[in-house]
Scaffold this active site. Structure first.
Site, mmCIF file in Angstrom:
data_model
loop_
_atom_site.group_PDB
_atom_site.id
_atom_site.type_symbol
_atom_site.label_atom_id
_atom_site.label_comp_id
_atom_site.label_asym_id
_atom_site.label_seq_id
_atom_site.Cartn_x
_atom_site.Cartn_y
_atom_site.Cartn_z
ATOM 1 N N ARG A 77 0.854 -1.190 0.000
ATOM 2 C CA ARG A 77 0.000 0.000 0.000
ATOM 3 C C ARG A 77 0.885 1.233 0.000
ATOM 4 O O ARG A 77 1.524 1.563 1.003
ATOM 5 C CB ARG A 77 -0.924 -0.017 1.221
ATOM 6 C CG ARG A 77 -1.939 -1.147 1.207
ATOM 7 C CD ARG A 77 -2.863 -1.056 0.010
ATOM 8 N NE ARG A 77 -3.948 -2.040 0.052
ATOM 9 C CZ ARG A 77 -4.864 -2.179 -0.907
ATOM 10 N NH1 ARG A 77 -4.805 -1.391 -1.987
ATOM 11 N NH2 ARG A 77 -5.802 -3.097 -0.807
ATOM 12 N N ALA A 89 -10.669 -7.575 -0.854
ATOM 13 C CA ALA A 89 -11.550 -6.404 -0.833
ATOM 14 C C ALA A 89 -11.455 -5.681 -2.156
ATOM 15 O O ALA A 89 -10.494 -5.852 -2.918
ATOM 16 C CB ALA A 89 -11.183 -5.467 0.312
ATOM 17 N N GLU A 106 -14.499 -10.004 -6.146
ATOM 18 C CA GLU A 106 -13.204 -9.663 -5.568
ATOM 19 C C GLU A 106 -12.507 -10.899 -4.998
ATOM 20 O O GLU A 106 -11.290 -11.044 -5.103
ATOM 21 C CB GLU A 106 -13.378 -8.603 -4.480
ATOM 22 C CG GLU A 106 -13.796 -7.237 -4.990
ATOM 23 C CD GLU A 106 -12.746 -6.593 -5.879
ATOM 24 O OE1 GLU A 106 -11.560 -6.995 -5.815
ATOM 25 O OE2 GLU A 106 -13.105 -5.685 -6.656
ATOM 26 N N GLU A 110 -8.843 -11.818 -6.401
ATOM 27 C CA GLU A 110 -7.672 -11.648 -5.540
ATOM 28 C C GLU A 110 -7.177 -12.948 -4.922
ATOM 29 O O GLU A 110 -6.006 -13.041 -4.537
ATOM 30 C CB GLU A 110 -7.983 -10.634 -4.424
ATOM 31 C CG GLU A 110 -8.210 -9.225 -4.949
ATOM 32 C CD GLU A 110 -8.180 -8.189 -3.831
ATOM 33 O OE1 GLU A 110 -8.282 -8.577 -2.653
ATOM 34 O OE2 GLU A 110 -8.064 -6.998 -4.151
ATOM 35 N N GLU A 158 -1.434 -5.823 -7.167
ATOM 36 C CA GLU A 158 -2.089 -7.119 -6.987
ATOM 37 C C GLU A 158 -1.231 -8.281 -7.485
ATOM 38 O O GLU A 158 -1.403 -9.420 -7.034
ATOM 39 C CB GLU A 158 -3.440 -7.129 -7.704
ATOM 40 C CG GLU A 158 -4.493 -6.258 -7.034
ATOM 41 C CD GLU A 158 -5.847 -6.397 -7.694
ATOM 42 O OE1 GLU A 158 -5.911 -7.022 -8.786
ATOM 43 O OE2 GLU A 158 -6.834 -5.896 -7.138
#
Length: 228
Positions: A77, A89, A106, A110, A158
């Site tokens: 992040r 998320a 999602e 993910e 990701e």
């Protein structure tokens, strides 16, 4: 003097529309905007101006397998310059998409997983003093794999995602020891630990309405909404 509502067995947040005098988009971004709104707390009150992020909202998923483990994923992040342990998320950026369908999407994108059983675990605002972002966290159980040919190609941050199954109690320890900082993961893990005490039987169905999401808000009852 006792606090207001201290005698009530149940209490809840509630919508509280105020007179909106005007809205200006200060910054238009790729995902969310910054807006400046002028409003009054009462019809004859003084005008107050607040700037905040107008956000489409998001959903998150706490995955629980048959061994009592939760799925955590590690993702970089940039605003905090950290790789965080989180739960799957994503944004509610597909117009008209059902909330639980977005959560299932999602989860597949993910974590390459599907789930047969969905419940609402917890609803929250991430930062209500500065953002309209509403987050609904689902509990997903009955886990299966997305077929190899149907798996999503992850890009950018990701692409670095790492997955790890952790015992729920160990995840709680990580939260309380300050080793996990993602708000969705922290709230979801603690809520799941509490819900486990009743065998998850008191959780709300996945189809439970979500009136707190901005798309479900009632319109302002008084005063013109002005977009500059």
């Amino acid at each position: 003097m006792q606090p207001a509502g201290s005698d009530d067995a149940t209490f809840s947040d509630e919508q509280s529309p105020r007179r909106l005098l005007g809205t200006t988009t200060v910054y238009e971004g790729r995902v969310w905007d910054v807006v400046s709104e002028e409003f009054t707390l009462a019809d004859d009150g003084e005008a107050i101006t607040r700037d905040f992020i107008r956000h489409p909202g998001a959903v998150a998923v706490l995955v629980l397998n048959d061994e009592g483990q939760v799925l955590l994923l590690r993702q970089y992040r940039h605003p905090v310059r950290m790789a965080l342990w989180e739960i799957p998320a994503g944004l509610l950026d597909e117009e008209g998409e059902d909330f639980v369908d977005a959560a299932a999407r999602e989860l597949a994108e993910e974590a390459d997983l599907t789930a047969r059983q969905w419940d609402v675990l917890v609803d929250m605002f991430l930062s209500p003093g500065s953002s309209s972002e509403a987050l609904r966290v689902y509990l997903a159980r009955g886990i299966g794999d997305v077929p190899e040919a149907d798996r999503h190609t992850r890009m950018h941050e990701e692409a670095e995602i790492e997955l790890m199954w952790v015992d729920l109690d160990a995840a709680v320890d990580a939260v309380l020891e300050g080793r996990i900082h993602s708000p969705s993961a922290v709230v979801a893990i603690l809520a799941a630990r509490v819900a486990r005490e009743t065998g998850f039987r008191e959780l709300r169905p996945a189809t439970t309405p979500w009136p707190e999401h901005p798309s479900q808000h009632s319109t302002w009852p008084r005063g013109a909404v002005l977009e500059n």
